[in-house]
Design a protein around this motif. Structure first.
Motif, short mmCIF file in Angstrom:
data_model
loop_
_atom_site.label_atom_id
_atom_site.label_comp_id
_atom_site.label_asym_id
_atom_site.label_seq_id
_atom_site.Cartn_x
_atom_site.Cartn_y
_atom_site.Cartn_z
N ASP A 162 -11.38 -25.05 9.75
CA ASP A 162 -10.73 -26.34 9.51
C ASP A 162 -10.39 -26.50 8.03
OD1 ASP A 162 -10.18 -27.75 11.77
OD2 ASP A 162 -12.22 -28.51 11.99
N ARG A 163 -11.34 -26.06 7.19
CA ARG A 163 -11.13 -26.19 5.76
C ARG A 163 -9.91 -25.37 5.33
NH1 ARG A 163 -16.33 -25.89 4.80
NH2 ARG A 163 -16.26 -23.66 4.46
N LEU A 164 -9.80 -24.18 5.91
CA LEU A 164 -8.67 -23.33 5.54
C LEU A 164 -7.36 -23.85 6.14
CD1 LEU A 164 -10.63 -20.05 5.93
CD2 LEU A 164 -9.54 -20.80 3.83
N LEU A 165 -7.47 -24.42 7.33
CA LEU A 165 -6.27 -25.01 7.94
C LEU A 165 -5.75 -26.15 7.07
CD1 LEU A 165 -6.58 -25.63 11.77
CD2 LEU A 165 -4.90 -24.29 10.58
N LYS A 166 -6.70 -26.90 6.52
CA LYS A 166 -6.32 -28.03 5.69
C LYS A 166 -5.57 -27.57 4.46
CE LYS A 166 -8.45 -32.08 3.65
NZ LYS A 166 -9.70 -32.62 3.13
N LYS A 167 -5.95 -26.37 4.00
CA LYS A 167 -5.26 -25.81 2.84
C LYS A 167 -4.03 -25.00 3.24
CE LYS A 167 -9.47 -25.04 0.20
NZ LYS A 167 -10.35 -23.89 -0.10
N PHE A 168 -3.69 -25.01 4.49
CA PHE A 168 -2.53 -24.30 5.03
C PHE A 168 -2.67 -22.78 4.89
CE2 PHE A 168 -1.13 -28.52 3.92
CZ PHE A 168 -0.47 -28.91 5.07
N GLU A 169 -3.91 -22.29 4.77
CA GLU A 169 -4.11 -20.84 4.72
C GLU A 169 -4.34 -20.37 6.15
OE1 GLU A 169 -7.15 -19.90 1.95
OE2 GLU A 169 -6.27 -21.13 0.37
N TYR A 170 -3.24 -20.16 6.85
CA TYR A 170 -3.34 -19.92 8.29
C TYR A 170 -4.02 -18.60 8.59
CZ TYR A 170 -0.12 -23.85 8.74
OH TYR A 170 0.46 -25.07 8.68
N GLY A 171 -3.62 -17.55 7.85
CA GLY A 171 -4.20 -16.24 8.12
C GLY A 171 -5.70 -16.24 7.88
N ASN A 172 -6.12 -16.85 6.78
CA ASN A 172 -7.55 -16.90 6.46
C ASN A 172 -8.31 -17.72 7.48
OD1 ASN A 172 -6.97 -15.40 4.28
ND2 ASN A 172 -7.04 -17.09 2.81
N ALA A 173 -7.69 -18.80 7.96
CA ALA A 173 -8.35 -19.64 8.96
C ALA A 173 -8.60 -18.83 10.22
CB ALA A 173 -7.50 -20.86 9.27
N LEU A 174 -7.61 -18.04 10.61
CA LEU A 174 -7.77 -17.22 11.80
C LEU A 174 -8.87 -16.17 11.58
CD1 LEU A 174 -6.76 -16.62 14.61
CD2 LEU A 174 -4.99 -15.18 13.64
N ASP A 175 -8.86 -15.57 10.40
CA ASP A 175 -9.90 -14.59 10.09
C ASP A 175 -11.27 -15.24 10.13
OD1 ASP A 175 -8.19 -12.56 9.85
OD2 ASP A 175 -7.96 -12.70 7.67
N ALA A 176 -11.38 -16.42 9.54
CA ALA A 176 -12.68 -17.10 9.47
C ALA A 176 -13.18 -17.41 10.88
CB ALA A 176 -12.55 -18.39 8.67
N ALA A 177 -12.26 -17.84 11.75
CA ALA A 177 -12.69 -18.15 13.11
C ALA A 177 -13.12 -16.90 13.85
CB ALA A 177 -11.55 -18.83 13.86
N LEU A 178 -12.44 -15.79 13.59
CA LEU A 178 -12.78 -14.56 14.29
C LEU A 178 -14.04 -13.93 13.73
CD1 LEU A 178 -9.23 -13.03 14.57
CD2 LEU A 178 -10.70 -13.52 16.50
#
Lengths: 769, 516
Positions: free
Chosen positions: B371-387
């Protein structure tokens, strides 16, 4: 019968709002009127000019500004070609200046009391430009005081208008985006497309055009620095450029500096009075506060909608932000907290061609608020009586993000919604189809939460159908019956949903949720509409040109009504209220009223029906049509027993949707609420004897009804069939052959037993003569 | 002031309703049966009414008190010469009474195991011994066909009822009115005695030798077990039978209620304990045991289910209480000793008066890493973090859906090397055949193939995964084909069997609503 109209809603901030000198009130131009809101309470305290008869504007107000000489007076400029001066404390019109051309922007300054600078827009007459919204703008100077004859002669070539000697034409340009005067009143700047024109305003009559500067990108907005000789210009790529071009040293070689954060075009710019901060806003729904000296930026993100305008209060304590979802938010300048929200009927301003999706409205039965789907993914509850926003329900909860490239982000949209009974349940259908990934489709059931005074999601059904849902209906509320809902879909089925209880260990009432009870199909055709009868015992589903009548609990097919010819598909259909045996349906050019007691068409009309709505409390129903003979649409109110309309109400604005409101005490039927394309809500209340109140002459309407020749003039070739007489060919049980073909195969008795009856019907026995 | 960041909307899918009802899940929580072996068949189990709800087990010639915490016998009372029967606790849990096969009835102190009183007037085995609610009297009944009420202090019989004509094996005292005593006998009758009138005031015919009796707290409804039947009687209506339950194959030997009297448990010689809902007397669950059941008991706090069996086995099942279910200590002990720990922390939970001005403390919202990365619009990192972290698949699927909503899927997937592409492809391989996710994952796969089709064949890691994905998809397609065939044949069978009875167009649907 006469009707009175109450208008509410409409555009609230068609142009930037302004504050009074003491920062306690603000002016919001709302189409033809200016509303004065108290900043403290958010209430309307004054309304300037409610109607043209009382001296108001006859067209949309495009610009408002305080009189620079008297801060208790307000200038309003309108497309009707007048500038009006108001005393807003007294709510009186002081003066009207007739300019004669539609005004789009005005600029006034203390130092030049005699002149008002204004622009007028002319749509390009060429066909290729017409749909691209291209226009030419002309900058004019209007003399407030009458002009002497002598001076006019000397300025002969500059006079713009033959009849109006006060107008002096200054320049013609393309698509003016901003007109500003410098704080000391010595410069006038007009921005248009890539150009920025600068004038030095001298005391003599003839102004000197100083210079024209070219910008790299298309200019969208303009603001003067309050202390320095500098103008800030926002452009389409999101850059803000500061132009230092007013001192003699730099007049030929202007110095520019660029501020860039916005990814999309900058919609509005505003400086704080001391010139330290610059505020900018755009499509990102984020307010950016630039500290010009340090380059430090402060943000106010997730404001909910695109920012259209920014206004600072004169005491510099408040920012008023105008949004394109028809709201104005007042923000405290110190801690950036929200102080006040003025929310009108929510809809997206200036929506492009792809947003031509029509909004739909309904009446919430609990508080009789108007519910409309003006913005994607949300429903707004609006009190039309008090002209006030009540609440907003996010049907598809999401963070609003702005697009990353040219392509618009596909938003989920609320396709349909319906209420059950006294508002205990609401069902919504929302979908999102970006045509790349799997389309999403959700059917949601919301339960009214009395504690929170809000609808709370109870059940969400993902992909309730394989195709788009075309209609959604609840059964009428009755004690001792299970609430049902029906959805019809393009996947050729209709489904019936029921409320069911799952008992838990501890309680017998248990969790309640909605689940699919059954689904039905008919002849491999697409259902287009469904409706429950007012007692809930019958379900009508329209399939192509047929209307099938079912028992909603057992899904037994009672029969099919086949009146429209084969290729005329039924678009809308509804049962009428209070145990009325009538059913109304319309195809693309016909209106049919069925009587289910004898399964015949009671009467029909050849009419192009735009919208159809039925009253739940009385048997009346209303349709809106837009006859080609007339420019504007007409609302017709019918009682099913008679093909003569009870009311013919001409309308000025195009209609998006209409519905019946809560029942009124004295009227024959409930009021009709109509949503126009300008998102104004018109509430039509019907009083049997009272004369018209609001502008529309009643006599003319009565004539229209009574005079058949006028009537045919309006609708072209109408076929008024008197009830019961024109309906012979549609009688249902008369002919066993047609009867046979309208029943599904599994309902028909064995062929052996049918054979004789069938053959007899084909071969009539000749009478022995 | 601006609206808060909306956390990722995690999808919720409907629970599969059917086999596993809530009731089933509840009773399944009585887990890990502990089996204890007694010398002879366990004739009765009784829980102490006070916490920690130890229970008395009567088997052979001794009474054992088992600890509810350790599930082992913590006290053994072996003061009987012959087989002991029906040990029951007093209301305060301090005394215990039991009879034996010689007709001896003894009252013991639970703490010291000392014999406090002895009652010797029965001549035959005594199966029923119960304390009256006034705590100074006991009621006994035995095979000598008599019911007696004794005064404990004086060790003398107050009343004797001789109305039964056969062995008495069950008895109960009305919780509502201590003057009313019930007894069930092998003469197939249930008799209600009134101590005030000193006579039998009501007789109900059960038609089978009565093995056990229970009374609801209101005192108006009686449940009796005898033969294979359980009968429910309404005393207020003069002993009218309300229900007959015959769900057991063999004799029902024992009955008990749960803590709040909403369920009835019945143990039977057919080796089953069946649980009934007392609202409609339907069997909601049943538990199978390895031997015929002679006694069953559920602790008053619904944590222990103890059954005694004919072969001497004692089964103890325990349910772990959730934090919400355990009564907080505050309610139980309410006085404050100075110098105690509680004395020093007093007032920490003080809530203040309603008219006090409270200074609100704003809690910072906790956002998950993605969520934190999504908020920063870092989509790739958000996906990585979730995985990367072990989130359930539904979170990753919801995140992918959110990325599609934000038009950021290709942005999140592009620019990866084989190492960083591997987790997402692995996720797809693992979950693509899940019907809940497959639509979305197919979209994601298409996006990946579109982005990386040109560089396929360069990394053995990703190539291997893509091959696996392909085989999995092929398998799934074959499987779906088979399913379609089965569906078609089933539909045909249905159409044949229902014939004209089925309404046209009526197809029952699998419920697919979710409670949100």
């Amino acid at each position: 019968m006469a009707a009175s109209v109450k208008v509410s809603g409409g555009c609230l901030n068609s142009s930037p709002c302004i504050f009074t000198r003491d920062s306690r009130y603000m002016f919001l131009p709302s189409s033809m009127t200016v509303k004065v809101f108290s900043v403290k309470t958010g209430e309307v305290v004054r309304t300037l000019s409610t109607s043209p008869e009382e001296g108001g504007h006859a067209d949309q107000i495009t610009s408002v500004t305080l009189n620079p000489h008297n801060p208790l007076q307000l200038f309003t400029a309108s497309l009707d070609g007048t500038i009006k001066v108001w005393d807003f404390n007294e709510e009186t019109l002081l003066e009207t200046h007739t300019v004669g051309v539609p005004i789009s922007m005005i600029a006034v300054h203390k130092s030049s009391p005699d002149y008002i600078y204004l622009t007028t827009d002319k749509r390009s007459t060429k066909k290729i430009h017409a749909n691209k919204l291209k226009y030419n703008s002309i900058l004019l100077r209007y003399s407030v005081k009458p002009v002497k004859e002598t001076s006019t002669e000397s300025l002969g070539k500059y006079t713009y208008h033959q009849n109006n000697k006060r107008l002096v034409r200054m320049i013609k340009t393309r698509q003016a985006a901003g007109l500003r005067m410098s704080p000391d009143g010595s410069f006038l700047v007009l921005a248009a497309r890539y150009k920025m024109h600068v004038w030095r305003l001298a005391s003599d009559i003839q102004q000197v055009q100083l210079k024209t500067y070219m910008s790299q990108e298309r200019i969208t907005c303009l603001a003067f620095h309050p202390t320095e000789p500098c103008v800030a210009v926002g452009d389409e790529t999101g850059k803000i450029t500061l132009w230092y071009c007013f001192t003699p040293a730099v007049i030929n070689r202007p110095v520019t500096s660029t501020l860039h954060w916005h990814a999309h075009k900058v919609n509005h710019l505003a400086f704080s009075d001391d010139g330290v901060y610059l505020l900018s806003g755009g499509e990102e729904a984020t307010l950016v506060i630039w500290q010009l000296e340090t380059g430090h930026r402060q943000f106010l993100p997730r404001l909910g909608a695109e920012i259209k305008s920014i206004t600072l209060s004169p005491n510099q304590a408040l920012y008023a932000l105008g949004f394109n979802d028809n709201s104005v938010k007042v923000v405290n300048a110190v801690d950036l907290t929200l102080k006040q929200v003025v929310q009108g009927v929510r809809f997206i301003h200036n929506a492009g061609a792809q947003h031509q999706e029509k909004a739909i409205i309904a009446i919430e039965p609990r508080h009789h608020n108007v519910v409309l789907s003006g913005v994607p993914g949300a429903l707004q509850f609006y009190n039309a009586r008090n002209d006030r926003h009540v609440m907003e329900l996010e049907v598809a909860l999401r963070n609003k993000v702005s697009r990353t490239d040219e392509k618009e982000i596909v938003q989920p949209k609320v396709d349909l919604f319906a209420f059950f009974g006294n508002g205990e349940w609401m069902a919504t259908v929302d979908s999102r189809n970006d045509e790349e990934t799997t389309p999403e489709l959700y059917l949601k059931f919301w339960q009214w939460d009395a504690d929170a005074q809000n609808y709370v999601l109870n059940t969400r059904v993902d992909h309730p159908h394989k195709g788009p849902i075309t209609s959604l209906q609840f059964t009428p509320s009755k004690p001792d019956t299970i609430p049902l809902a029906v959805t019809t879909s393009a996947d050729k089925t209709f489904k019936i949903w029921q409320l069911q209880t799952q008992a838990t260990r501890t309680s017998t009432t248990g969790d309640i949720s909605w689940s699919c009870r059954s689904s039905g199909t008919f002849r491999d055709q697409e259902p287009t509409a469904a409706s429950f009868s007012s007692d809930g015992s019958l379900l009508a589903v329209a399939y192509g040109h047929l209307i099938t009548i079912w028992d909603p609990y057992t899904l037994n097919l009672h029969g099919a009504l086949a009146s429209p010819p084969k290729d005329h598909f039924i678009k809308r259909m509804t049962f009428l209220g209070v145990d009325s045996p009538y059913l109304v349906a319309h195809t693309k050019d016909h209106l049919y009223v069925w009587n289910l007691l004898n399964w015949t068409v009671a009467w029909n009309y050849r009419l192009v029906v735009n919208s159809l709505t039925a009253d739940t409390h009385t048997p009346y129903f209303a349709i809106s049509i837009s006859p080609p003979a007339l420019k504007s649409p007409v609302v017709l109110l019918f009682h099913p027993s008679s093909p003569v309309p009870h009311l013919v109400h001409p309308f000025t604005a195009p209609i998006q949707d209409m519905t019946f409101a809560s029942p009124s005490q004295h009227g024959v039927c409930s009021n009709i609420v109509i949503l126009t394309e300008q998102f104004e809500l018109h509430e039509l209340s019907l009083e049997p004897s009272e004369p018209m109140v609001n502008g529309i002459a009643p006599k003319e309407d009565m004539e229209k009804v009574n005079d058949p020749s006028r009537f045919t003039d309006i609708y072209g070739q109408t076929t008024i069939s008197p009830p019961q007489q024109a309906s012979v060919p549609h009688s249902y049980p008369s002919n066993p052959r047609t009867n046979l073909l309208n029943v599904p195969a599994q309902h028909i008795p064995p062929v052996e037993s049918l054979f004789e009856t069938f053959m007899e019907s084909l071969m009539e026995i000749k009478q022995a003569s | 002031m601006s609206t808060d960041f909306q956390k990722l909307a995690v999808k919720r899918y409907p629970k599969v309703i059917g086999r596993k009802s809530e009731e089933y899940r509840y009773w399944r929580k009585f887990k890990s049966p502990i089996l204890a072996k007694e010398y002879a068949s366990v004739t009765s189990v009784h829980f102490s009414p006070v916490a920690p709800h130890d229970f008395a087990v009567t088997a052979s010639a001794r009474v054992q008190i088992y600890s509810a915490k350790t599930h082992t016998a913590k006290k053994t009372i072996s003061r009987f010469k012959d087989t002991a029967y029906g040990a029951t606790f007093r209301n305060d849990g301090k005394l215990i009474v039991a009879g034996d096969a010689t007709g001896l009835v003894q009252v013991f102190d639970v703490g010291s195991r000392a014999i406090l009183r002895t009652f010797r007037e029965h001549t035959h085995p005594v199966h029923v011994t119960k304390f009256l609610p006034n705590n100074t009297q006991i009621m006994t009944a035995g095979d000598d066909k008599i019911v007696k009420v004794w005064d404990i202090p004086s060790e003398t019989a107050i009343t004797t009822f001789r109305d039964h004509t056969d062995y008495i094996r069950s008895g109960s005292i009305s919780p509502d009115d201590p003057n009313l005593i019930l007894s069930g006998s092998y003469d197939r009758s249930i008799k209600l005695f009134d101590l005030r009138a000193n006579s039998c005031v009501m007789t109900m015919d059960h038609h089978d030798p009565v093995e056990d009796l229970l009374m609801f707290p209101g005192g108006g409804v009686v449940v009796s077990a005898g033969g294979t039947n359980i009968k429910v009687w309404d005393l207020f209506a003069g002993g009218r039978p309300m229900q007959v339950l015959s769900n057991h194959q063999k004799t029902v030997t024992s009955l008990c209620f749960d803590g709040n009297y909403t369920r009835l448990l019945a143990g039977s010689l057919d080796q089953h304990v069946k649980i009934y809902n007392v609202q409609d007397y339907k069997v909601v669950h049943s538990v199978k045991y390895p031997a015929p059941i002679l006694s069953v008991a559920l602790s008053p706090d619904d944590t222990h289910l103890v059954t005694g069996m004919a072969n001497g086995l004692l089964s103890i099942r325990q349910r772990q209480l959730k934090a919400a279910e355990t009564p907080s200590k505050k309610d139980t002990d309410d006085y404050l000793r100075t110098g105690s720990y509680r004395f020093f922390i007093r007032g920490q939970t003080y809530t203040g008066n309603s008219d006090d001005f409270t200074v609100e403390s704003k809690r910072k919202r906790r956002l998950a890493d993605y969520d934190r990365l999504l908020k920063k619009f870092e989509y790739g990192n958000a996906l990585d973090a979730a995985l990367r972290s072990s989130h359930p698949p539904v979170i990753i699927v919801s995140l992918l859906q959110e990325l599609i909503h934000r038009d950021g899927l290709s942005q999140a997937l592009s620019g990866r090397d084989d190492i960083s592409l591997e987790p997402i492809v692995y996720f797809i391989v693992k979950h693509v055949d899940n019907p809940k996710y497959s639509n979305l994952l197919i979209d994601v796969t298409e996006c990946i193939l579109e982005l990386y089709a040109s560089v396929l064949g360069q990394s053995p890691l990703v190539d291997d995964l893509i091959t696996r994905l392909q085989t999995k998809v092929n398998k799934e397609v074959l499987f779906q084909k088979d399913l379609q065939q089965v569906l078609g044949s089933i539909e045909m069978l249905f159409a044949k069997s229902t014939g004209h009875a089925a309404p046209p167009g009526y197809t029952p649907e699998i419920p697919n609503g979710i409670v949100a």
